[in-house]
Design an enzyme around this catalytic site. Structure first.
Site, PDB file in Angstrom:
ATOM      1  N   ARG A  24      -6.440   1.604  25.483  1.00  0.00           N
ATOM      2  CA  ARG A  24      -6.867   0.204  25.361  1.00  0.00           C
ATOM      3  C   ARG A  24      -6.027  -0.562  24.343  1.00  0.00           C
ATOM      4  O   ARG A  24      -5.289   0.021  23.559  1.00  0.00           O
ATOM      5  CB  ARG A  24      -8.341   0.155  24.915  1.00  0.00           C
ATOM      6  CG  ARG A  24      -8.540   0.877  23.582  1.00  0.00           C
ATOM      7  CD  ARG A  24     -10.004   1.126  23.268  1.00  0.00           C
ATOM      8  NE  ARG A  24     -10.135   1.777  21.980  1.00  0.00           N
ATOM      9  CZ  ARG A  24     -11.035   1.451  21.060  1.00  0.00           C
ATOM     10  NH1 ARG A  24     -11.882   0.478  21.290  1.00  0.00           N
ATOM     11  NH2 ARG A  24     -11.093   2.087  19.929  1.00  0.00           N
ATOM     12  N   THR A 135      -2.411   4.247  11.218  1.00  0.00           N
ATOM     13  CA  THR A 135      -2.062   4.304  12.638  1.00  0.00           C
ATOM     14  C   THR A 135      -0.875   3.405  12.944  1.00  0.00           C
ATOM     15  O   THR A 135      -0.830   2.265  12.503  1.00  0.00           O
ATOM     16  CB  THR A 135      -3.266   3.833  13.480  1.00  0.00           C
ATOM     17  OG1 THR A 135      -4.385   4.640  13.153  1.00  0.00           O
ATOM     18  CG2 THR A 135      -2.971   3.941  14.964  1.00  0.00           C
ATOM     19  N   LYS A 160       0.041   8.179  11.731  1.00  0.00           N
ATOM     20  CA  LYS A 160      -0.500   8.677  12.989  1.00  0.00           C
ATOM     21  C   LYS A 160       0.042   7.818  14.116  1.00  0.00           C
ATOM     22  O   LYS A 160      -0.284   6.638  14.228  1.00  0.00           O
ATOM     23  CB  LYS A 160      -2.032   8.589  12.929  1.00  0.00           C
ATOM     24  CG  LYS A 160      -2.719   8.980  14.213  1.00  0.00           C
ATOM     25  CD  LYS A 160      -4.144   9.370  13.899  1.00  0.00           C
ATOM     26  CE  LYS A 160      -5.086   9.111  15.033  1.00  0.00           C
ATOM     27  NZ  LYS A 160      -6.439   9.574  14.726  1.00  0.00           N
ATOM     28  N   LYS A 162       0.420   6.581  17.829  1.00  0.00           N
ATOM     29  CA  LYS A 162      -0.275   6.535  19.107  1.00  0.00           C
ATOM     30  C   LYS A 162       0.762   6.671  20.217  1.00  0.00           C
ATOM     31  O   LYS A 162       1.727   5.889  20.257  1.00  0.00           O
ATOM     32  CB  LYS A 162      -1.027   5.211  19.252  1.00  0.00           C
ATOM     33  CG  LYS A 162      -2.208   5.083  18.296  1.00  0.00           C
ATOM     34  CD  LYS A 162      -3.349   5.999  18.697  1.00  0.00           C
ATOM     35  CE  LYS A 162      -4.623   5.691  17.919  1.00  0.00           C
ATOM     36  NZ  LYS A 162      -5.706   6.638  18.261  1.00  0.00           N
ATOM     37  N   ASP A 190      -1.287  11.046  18.268  1.00  0.00           N
ATOM     38  CA  ASP A 190      -2.542  10.961  19.003  1.00  0.00           C
ATOM     39  C   ASP A 190      -2.216  10.469  20.400  1.00  0.00           C
ATOM     40  O   ASP A 190      -1.810   9.325  20.589  1.00  0.00           O
ATOM     41  CB  ASP A 190      -3.508   9.993  18.303  1.00  0.00           C
ATOM     42  CG  ASP A 190      -4.904  10.061  18.911  1.00  0.00           C
ATOM     43  OD1 ASP A 190      -5.072  10.738  19.952  1.00  0.00           O
ATOM     44  OD2 ASP A 190      -5.828   9.441  18.349  1.00  0.00           O
ATOM     45  N   GLU A 218      -3.057  15.264  18.564  1.00  0.00           N
ATOM     46  CA  GLU A 218      -4.475  15.011  18.802  1.00  0.00           C
ATOM     47  C   GLU A 218      -4.747  14.663  20.263  1.00  0.00           C
ATOM     48  O   GLU A 218      -4.040  13.844  20.846  1.00  0.00           O
ATOM     49  CB  GLU A 218      -4.897  13.842  17.891  1.00  0.00           C
ATOM     50  CG  GLU A 218      -6.335  13.417  18.024  1.00  0.00           C
ATOM     51  CD  GLU A 218      -6.724  12.385  16.959  1.00  0.00           C
ATOM     52  OE1 GLU A 218      -5.928  12.130  16.034  1.00  0.00           O
ATOM     53  OE2 GLU A 218      -7.830  11.841  17.059  1.00  0.00           O
ATOM     54  N   ASP A 243     -10.373  15.469  19.685  1.00  0.00           N
ATOM     55  CA  ASP A 243     -11.102  14.274  19.251  1.00  0.00           C
ATOM     56  C   ASP A 243     -12.145  13.904  20.313  1.00  0.00           C
ATOM     57  O   ASP A 243     -13.317  14.270  20.192  1.00  0.00           O
ATOM     58  CB  ASP A 243     -10.108  13.130  18.990  1.00  0.00           C
ATOM     59  CG  ASP A 243     -10.800  11.853  18.528  1.00  0.00           C
ATOM     60  OD1 ASP A 243     -12.012  11.891  18.260  1.00  0.00           O
ATOM     61  OD2 ASP A 243     -10.137  10.790  18.419  1.00  0.00           O
ATOM     62  N   LYS A 267     -16.131  12.076  13.898  1.00  0.00           N
ATOM     63  CA  LYS A 267     -16.356  10.632  13.708  1.00  0.00           C
ATOM     64  C   LYS A 267     -17.843  10.352  13.845  1.00  0.00           C
ATOM     65  O   LYS A 267     -18.486  10.836  14.787  1.00  0.00           O
ATOM     66  CB  LYS A 267     -15.604   9.826  14.778  1.00  0.00           C
ATOM     67  CG  LYS A 267     -14.093   9.956  14.700  1.00  0.00           C
ATOM     68  CD  LYS A 267     -13.423   9.173  15.820  1.00  0.00           C
ATOM     69  CE  LYS A 267     -11.915   9.305  15.733  1.00  0.00           C
ATOM     70  NZ  LYS A 267     -11.246   8.794  16.943  1.00  0.00           N
ATOM     71  N   CYS A 295     -12.520   7.548  12.143  1.00  0.00           N
ATOM     72  CA  CYS A 295     -13.449   6.467  12.445  1.00  0.00           C
ATOM     73  C   CYS A 295     -13.010   5.775  13.723  1.00  0.00           C
ATOM     74  O   CYS A 295     -11.912   6.012  14.218  1.00  0.00           O
ATOM     75  CB  CYS A 295     -13.506   5.463  11.296  1.00  0.00           C
ATOM     76  SG  CYS A 295     -11.917   4.694  10.928  1.00  0.00           S
ATOM     77  N   ASP A 321      -8.532  10.012   8.429  1.00  0.00           N
ATOM     78  CA  ASP A 321      -7.975   8.940   9.248  1.00  0.00           C
ATOM     79  C   ASP A 321      -8.938   7.760   9.157  1.00  0.00           C
ATOM     80  O   ASP A 321      -9.752   7.532  10.044  1.00  0.00           O
ATOM     81  CB  ASP A 321      -7.810   9.449  10.690  1.00  0.00           C
ATOM     82  CG  ASP A 321      -7.259   8.378  11.614  1.00  0.00           C
ATOM     83  OD1 ASP A 321      -6.549   7.482  11.130  1.00  0.00           O
ATOM     84  OD2 ASP A 321      -7.550   8.438  12.819  1.00  0.00           O
ATOM     85  N   ASP A 323      -8.178   4.357   8.294  1.00  0.00           N
ATOM     86  CA  ASP A 323      -7.249   3.273   7.967  1.00  0.00           C
ATOM     87  C   ASP A 323      -7.683   1.904   8.444  1.00  0.00           C
ATOM     88  O   ASP A 323      -6.996   0.918   8.165  1.00  0.00           O
ATOM     89  CB  ASP A 323      -5.879   3.599   8.575  1.00  0.00           C
ATOM     90  CG  ASP A 323      -5.943   3.719  10.100  1.00  0.00           C
ATOM     91  OD1 ASP A 323      -7.041   3.944  10.631  1.00  0.00           O
ATOM     92  OD2 ASP A 323      -4.902   3.595  10.756  1.00  0.00           O
TER      93      ASP A 323
HETATM   94 MG    MG Z   1      -8.041  10.068  18.361  1.00  0.00          MG
END
Ligand code: MG
Length: 364
Positions: A24, A135, A160, A162, A190, A218, A243, A267, A295, A321, A323
């Protein structure tokens, strides 16, 4: 200390740059805020974002769950009966983990306020200062490299990335960022369920062969594909972290016993709140498994609750994580933990330490 009112509101905070993952794109953080008011004039705060593609929860579903199920359950109840209340919240409806987390965070806030200590101390104590990663959203290579460079300049030592879009482009993205920040920052990936098991093995091996050192990868494959994640874990050296595959303690047991992944990302919006998150850290300790505390894209209320849990369970929570407050243009939550780039400093005031929330729109 009795709960005499349950109020709801909406809170919106713009992100500095859009948050882009394989699942997304999000432009701003928006949460349902729950306020539990007590007969001695205290307020406990909790929050829940809409994360339809991960938890299935929307703002409307969170509001309905709180109004129809949790609010009647909590009214006129004593905050001191925390364990009993947590059991009832967990058992009152299946799923709806974000709504459960919102009311549980507010309950724990009040519980700690009742003892006059910050939440992490009510959970057993720990260090009040933590360090988070940041991220880097999936984007054009040049943009990802520029974002990574500026994060390192802001003092972040763990990035991290994406990924999980187009596998060949993903490998190029990772190599470019690695070359740019090598020796200055550690990389986590991730993939947000974006790869197939075979693609993931191919991508991770080619990165390993190219000398790209990754701390972890991840959720490379679909949440339900535990067999696929085990397939990857067995074939690469880089640690794999689960995750979206892990919501609560039961899924965590499946992952550990099936040797599906080495690290678990906890989370609060997946666990349904602090009680289950604590159970999971206890399981991690028993089985000698590493945990990350992460989170959702949510306001600093829930991020701070997670930070308090991480501080109190630092013996097993080795990775953070948290951030999102650093990704936002400002923090409307006054009081409470503070976020300055990679540094998270917990409040020394009671509970979550929230004094007020600016721009909160109360729901009738
Ligand atoms: Mg994740």
């Amino acid at each position: 200390m009795k709960i005499v009112d349950v109020k709801l509101g909406m809170l919106k905070v713009p992100l500095i740059t859009p948050f882009k993952t394989a699942l997304r794109t999000v432009e701003c953080v928006e949460d349902v805020i729950v306020m539990l008011e007590t007969d001695d004039g205290r307020i406990g705060y909790g929050n829940a974002p809409a994360t339809a593609v991960i938890t299935g929860d929307t703002h409307a579903s969170v509001i309905a769950a709180i109004r129809e199920i949790f609010s009647p359950l909590l009214l006129n109840r004593d905050v001191g009966d925390l364990n009993q209340l947590a059991r009832e919240i967990d058992g009152a409806m299946v799923n709806n983990t974000s709504a459960k987390a919102a009311v549980e965070i507010a309950l724990y806030d009040l519980f700690a306020q009742g003892f006059g200590v910050p939440l992490y101390r009510a959970l057993g104590g720990g260090e009040n200062s933590l360090t988070t990663d940041i991220t880097i959203s999936v984007d054009y290579i040049d943009k990802m490299v520029a974002d990574a460079e500026s994060a390192v300049e802001r003092g972040f030592e763990i990035l991290k990335l994406k990924v999980g879009k187009d596998i060949r482009l993903d490998i190029e993205r990772i190599k470019a960022v690695y070359a740019a920040v090598k020796g200055r920052a550690l990389l986590r990936l991730d993939a947000n369920q974006g790869w197939s098991p075979k693609q993931a093995v191919q991508a991770i091996r080619s990165l390993e062969d190219a000398g790209v050192l990754l701390e972890l990868v991840e959720q490379p494959v679909k949440a339900r594909n535990l067999e696929g994640m085990r397939y990857i874990s067995e074939r690469v050296k880089t640690p794999i972290m689960a995750d979206e595959s892990v919501f609560g303690p039961l899924e965590m047991m499946d992952i550990i016993q099936g040797r599906v992944a080495e690290i678990i990302n906890i989370k609060l919006m997946k666990t349904g709140g602090i009680t289950n998150a604590l159970k999971m850290t206890d399981l991690a300790g028993l089985y000698d498994v590493e945990c990350m505390v992460g989170c959702m894209l949510e306001t600093s209320i829930g991020v701070s609750a997670a930070a308090h849990v991480a501080a109190a369970r630092s013996a097993v929570v080795s990775k953070l994580d948290l951030d999102v407050p650093s990704l936002c243009e400002f923090d409307p939550v006054i009081g409470g933990a503070t976020y300055t780039d990679a540094d998270v400093i917990l409040n020394d005031t009671p509970g979550l330490g929230i004094e007020k929330i600016e721009g909160l729109k109360l729901l009738a």
